[in-house]
Design an enzyme around this catalytic site. Structure first.
Site, PDB file in Angstrom:
ATOM      1  N   LYS A 135     122.369 -24.423  22.413  1.00 26.40           N
ATOM      2  CA  LYS A 135     122.209 -23.463  23.509  1.00 26.40           C
ATOM      3  C   LYS A 135     121.401 -22.272  23.005  1.00 26.40           C
ATOM      4  CE  LYS A 135     124.959 -20.904  26.977  1.00 26.40           C
ATOM      5  NZ  LYS A 135     126.324 -20.546  27.430  1.00 26.40           N
ATOM      6  N   SER A 153     126.882 -21.382  32.521  1.00 28.51           N
ATOM      7  CA  SER A 153     125.551 -21.096  32.046  1.00 28.51           C
ATOM      8  C   SER A 153     124.967 -22.154  31.101  1.00 28.51           C
ATOM      9  CB  SER A 153     125.553 -19.751  31.316  1.00 28.51           C
ATOM     10  OG  SER A 153     126.381 -19.810  30.169  1.00 28.51           O
ATOM     11  N   SER A 180     131.500 -21.649  31.312  1.00 34.29           N
ATOM     12  CA  SER A 180     130.141 -22.150  31.035  1.00 34.29           C
ATOM     13  C   SER A 180     130.043 -23.402  30.187  1.00 34.29           C
ATOM     14  CB  SER A 180     129.314 -21.059  30.378  1.00 34.29           C
ATOM     15  OG  SER A 180     128.850 -20.183  31.359  1.00 34.29           O
TER      16      SER A 180
END
Ligand code: GLN
Length: 494
Positions: free
Chosen positions: A78, A158, A182
């Site tokens: 990420k 996210s 997320s």
């Protein structure tokens, strides 16, 4: 059968037996990532040179018999984790030029175990969002489509890039972070598995901060066992993060094989919220039946303060964000917009560098922390947070784990829910209480809705009892036998 059909666990065994080399595996994944990323935008940055160098090192270690737990495994990171020498944007324009001179603790641990990093996965700006729609680098797209439809769907957020990459098989696993859902919500939307560990299980050092008392790194993978293997490499005490727990890292993969006989599973009755689809309700009941059949006992529990979860979260998280994001001033690192004097330089940098959602949260956070409103909002929210945590503590006196839906909907369209921020916030109703309480939560794909989209169920556990969470998750996974695949994925028709 192609290399893309191998789970992380199976790929690890194939690498060890030398039936595939890390270089071959990495090359296959890089080619697939390059081919599919124009459609998915799951990666902000793909790093072939670094990945192939890491694969070469993994092959050498495999040949020498010194291979670590993730030797030669191609994963996505990420783009919130600082990676030394590789641009780290946090999905924001303000960090577009930022190349960290250091490696986050979690990614450093993974590299030490031989992992191969394919690139940096797309996300909502500073991890604020539930769709990747706030990314300054364009939204990521969910590889799933509704049956007989071409509408592009969100992968959740996210960590939507991480989940989309794993679902489309352009990464064998991924790192993610979970501040209010997320990891779990994107896993649910993309038909993959993700665990938010207990707060403190993984170090936050080198992970761009959003809400520091809520943020927790964790993995997204193709299966419960894959997540267990990844978490085993990511977790552990770190003196550089004072909130990281000084506890040994258990054998999470072994816990997946424990079974659920004799366990008591709680059903939080407040999670039967208004407006939840009948399909999600049905899959939840199905999940409980599966656990019963596997030998668990299912009982009702009450988490009475659930209804205050969203309001509390959307005070605490922006408050912490407004403080954490004060560092982006155009002076020390990141993008700078010039100005006539220092104040104008700050103003221009932040006006140009942050997107609308981030600005909204900074304003909410600054407001709830301001003199005069601090007691009414922030302090009150902290008190309610303590009550929410107590709800879970009380429930876990009676049960070993809880089962609930991960999200109130399946993946929605990229154009839906965008006009009104509050509609977007409502999607977090089942995930945020878990972060407020600091407990672990694992999302497992349990089935498909009528449109053919995946739905996840989440298993919640006691603090630092990820082992029971993995045991229950693995039992659900075995019973669900989820084998559906998304419209867009590597290794198909190629
Ligand atoms: N959707 C939630 C938010 O926007 C959670 C995000 C997250 O967990 N990083 O804050």
């Amino acid at each position: 059968m192609s290399v893309f059909d191998l789970s992380l666990a199976a790929a690890r065994d194939a690498l060890r037996s030398r039936s595939v080399s890390a270089t071959e595996l990495t090359r296959a994944y890089l080619d697939a990532a390059e081919a599919l990323n124009p459609q998915l935008n799951a990666y902000i940055t793909i790093t072939p040179d670094e990945a192939l160098a890491q694969a070469k090192a993994a092959d050498a270690a495999l040949a020498a018999g010194t291979a670590g737990a993730l030797a030669g495994i191609p994963v996505a990171v990420k783009d919130l984790y600082c990676t030394k020498g590789v641009r780290t944007t946090a999905g924001s324009r303000i960090l577009a030029p930022f190349v960290p001179p250091y490696e986050s603790t979690v990614t450093a641990k993974m590299l030490a175990e031989g992992a191969v990093f394919l690139g940096k996965a797309n996300l909502d700006e500073f991890a604020m969002g539930s769709s990747t729609g706030t990314s300054a680098y364009g939204p990521a797209t969910n590889p799933w489509r509704r049956r007989n439809e071409t509408t592009k769907l969100v992968p959740g957020g996210s960590s939507g890039g991480s989940a989309a990459a794993v679902a489309a098989r352009i990464a064998l696993g991924a790192t993610a972070t979970d501040t209010g859902g997320s990891i779990r919500q994107p896993a649910s939307f993309c038909g993959v598995t993700g665990i938010k560990p207990t707060y403190g299980r993984c170090s936050r050092w080198g992970v761009v901060a959003y809400g520091s008392s809520l943020d927790q790194p964790g993995p997204i993978g193709r299966s419960v066992e894959d997540c267990a293997i990844l978490l085993g490499a990511m977790a552990g005490h770190d003196p550089k993060d004072s909130t990281s727990a000084n506890l040994p890292v258990p054998d999470f993969a072994a816990a997946c094989r424990r079974g659920v006989k004799g366990l008591r599973i709680g059903v939080p009755r407040e999670y039967r919220v208004e407006g939840m689809s009948a399909e999600i309700d049905a899959i939840w009941r199905q999940g409980l039946d599966w656990l019963r059949e596997a030998g668990a006992e299912v009982v009702d529990v009450s988490l009475p303060h659930t209804r205050y979860g969203l309001a509390t979260y959307y005070i605490v998280a922006p408050a912490e964000a407004s403080s954490n994001l004060a560092r982006y001033d155009g002076v020390r690192f990141g993008a700078r917009s010039e100005g006539a004097d220092l104040v104008e330089l700050y103003q221009n940098t932040r006006a140009d560098g942050f997107g609308a959602e981030v600005k909204r949260r900074i304003m909410i956070g600054t407001y709830v922390l301001s003199a005069g409103y601090y007691d009414a909002y922030y302090l009150r929210a902290q008190k309610v947070r303590a009550l929410i945590r107590k709800d879970f503590t009380d429930a876990f006196r009676d049960v070993d784990a809880l089962l609930a839906p991960t999200a109130p909907t399946a993946a929605f369209g990229q154009d839906e829910n965008m006009e009104d921020p509050v509609t977007m916030y409502l999607n977090d109703v089942f995930t945020v209480p878990v972060n407020l309480a600091g407990i672990p939560g694992l999302s497992v794909p349990a089935g498909l809705d009528g449109a053919g989209l995946p739905l996840g169920l989440q298993v919640l556990g006691r603090p630092f009892d990820e082992e029971t969470v993995f045991a229950v998750g693995a039992a659900l996974e075995r019973a669900a036998g989820f084998s559906a695949t998304p419209a867009i994925r590597a290794g198909e028709g190629a």
